[in-house]
Design an enzyme around this catalytic site. Structure first.
Site, PDB file in Angstrom:
ATOM      1  N   ASP A   1       0.849  -1.191   0.000  1.00 56.32           N
ATOM      2  CA  ASP A   1       0.000   0.000   0.000  1.00 56.32           C
ATOM      3  C   ASP A   1       0.881   1.236   0.000  1.00 56.32           C
ATOM      4  OD1 ASP A   1      -2.215   1.749   0.310  1.00 56.32           O
ATOM      5  OD2 ASP A   1      -1.928   1.749   2.474  1.00 56.32           O
TER       6      ASP A   1
ATOM      7  N   ASP B   1       0.490   5.289   0.296  1.00 62.66           N
ATOM      8  CA  ASP B   1      -0.458   6.328   0.702  1.00 62.66           C
ATOM      9  C   ASP B   1       0.199   7.688   0.525  1.00 62.66           C
ATOM     10  OD1 ASP B   1      -2.212   8.051   2.004  1.00 62.66           O
ATOM     11  OD2 ASP B   1      -2.768   6.552   3.495  1.00 62.66           O
TER      12      ASP B   1
ATOM     13  N   ASP C   1       3.482   1.221   3.169  1.00 60.25           N
ATOM     14  CA  ASP C   1       2.903   1.195   4.506  1.00 60.25           C
ATOM     15  C   ASP C   1       3.150  -0.196   5.102  1.00 60.25           C
ATOM     16  OD1 ASP C   1       1.430   1.441   6.797  1.00 60.25           O
ATOM     17  OD2 ASP C   1      -0.396   2.120   5.818  1.00 60.25           O
TER      18      ASP C   1
END
Length: 396
Positions: free
Chosen positions: A102, A104, A295
């Protein structure tokens, strides 16, 4: 969110699902499913611990369920279970899990959500995505058919690795993957080793066969070319910009680069006393510019719920878009993730938070400024403002 706004978004999300084919992930029946409905008040309620059979009656009926329930957010688990609907995690019977990354935009180094626009943050995030894809394909050897690239619909991107060889990794093993991707605790001095040359003596050689050593070697080659294409005064000045490199060491390194550029290309770094300093400095630049700030908790969590590609993101109204590798470079989320169903009509909204709107509808095709009050806007602009809490639905 006012009732009129909530009912409008719920209705239009349902219309989207009725007119869309939402694909299911592999082994969909073995995964846990969850969703967040449009509810009253400020809070959200996650409905989870469900199998696809519980949710929709099976993969074939997922579209019917989404059209009927029109959820605000839709999720499925990276993990595969024996009993995905069991409410006790320990009794679900964990089998395996996709390796998920992930990115972000809010968490990227050098990005300030207070000053950077939404569009600027997403562009920085795409650069990080390209770095991640390079590591996954070049260093780990995953093929494009083993990677699913997804725009999250909100602030970044997800990458699902579905190679069977990684599905059984536990959290600790996945943390090691994270450390490699982020370049954590890279042994800079260990990038250089002594190897015998054709004269039978040992020489300092950069580990250039693969991994971060290969990347540092590529940076060394580019740095060498830049120095040799500059005049001597400029080259020596650039070398002395490196920590620990003085005039004498710079002169020694520059002389070796001039006399033996092919040796450097082969990984030979017998550059005198400044070799280790030079390699460490270039390694620091590589780590700063080529690592992907993923992440960590998402990758190490073997039971993570992740957004369903093809669904709508309830905080933006954008489509959670699956992307083929060849389109990533040109993909513009605020333009290309707009649902086709929201492009044709205009709606009335009461703008409560005026300012820039990062949706493809303005002079730069990615942003325009909207004033407060009652406004007629294209529907995808209105959906974005309503979902973000920047407007309420006005009476037509």
């Amino acid at each position: 969110m006012e009732r009129r706004t909530r009912e409008y978004l719920s209705g239009r999300f349902g219309d989207y699902y009725r007119r869309s084919d939402t694909p299911v992930p592999p082994a969909a029946a073995d995964r846990e499913w969850g969703h967040i409905p449009f509810t009253e008040g400020e809070g959200t309620t996650m409905v989870r611990h469900q199998s696809l059979l519980d949710v929709a009656g099976g993969p074939e009926q997922l579209g019917e369920f989404l059209a009927r329930e029109s959820p605000r957010h839709v999720y499925f688990s990276a993990a595969r279970y024996d009993d995905p609907s069991n409410r006790t995690m320990a009794q679900k019977g964990w089998r395996s899990a996709d390796l998920v990354f992930d990115l972000d935009a809010d968490h990227l180094p050098g990005v300030d959500p207070e000053t950077d626009s939404y569009t600027e943050m997403l562009r920085e995030c795409k650069d990080a995505l390209l770095d991640l894809l390079d590591v996954l394909t070049t260093d780990f050897g995953f093929g494009d058919d083993e990677l699913e690239i997804v725009f999250s619909g909100g602030r970044g991107y997800h990458v699902h690795v579905r190679d069977p060889s990684v599905r059984g990794l536990d959290s600790e093993a996945r943390r090691e993957v994270v450390d490699y991707v982020r370049g954590i605790d890279l042994d800079r001095d260990g990038l250089i080793e002594k190897r015998p040359n054709d004269r039978g003596t040992l020489q300092k050689t950069l580990r250039a066969e693969g991994g971060w050593g290969r990347r540092v070697h590529e940076r060394l080659l580019a740095y060498t070319d830049a120095l040799l294409n500059a005049d001597e005064e400029t080259a020596l000045a650039r070398l002395q910009e490196l920590d620990g490199v003085g005039e004498k060491t710079a002169t020694t390194i520059y002389g070796v680069l001039q006399n033996n550029p092919e040796g450097v290309r082969s990984g030979n770094v017998e550059l005198g006393p400044g070799a280790s300093t030079l390699i460490r400095a270039l390694a620091d630049r590589v780590l700063a510019e080529e690592t992907a700030p993923i992440d960590e908790p998402v990758t190490t969590d073997v039971r993570r719920l992740i957004r369903l590609p093809g669904s709508l993101h309830g905080g933006t109204g954008f489509v959670v878009r699956r992307l083929d590798r060849e389109v990533v470079d040109d993909f513009e989320p605020t333009r290309d993730a707009v649902a086709e169903q929201f492009r044709d009509q205009r709606i009335m909204v009461e703008v409560t938070e005026p300012g820039p709107v990062p949706v493809g509808n303005g002079p730069s095709d990615d942003s325009f400024t909207i004033e407060g009050g009652t406004r007629s806007v294209r529907e995808f602009v209105g959906v974005f403002l309503l979902a973000r809490g920047r407007a309420e639905k006005a009476a037509e």
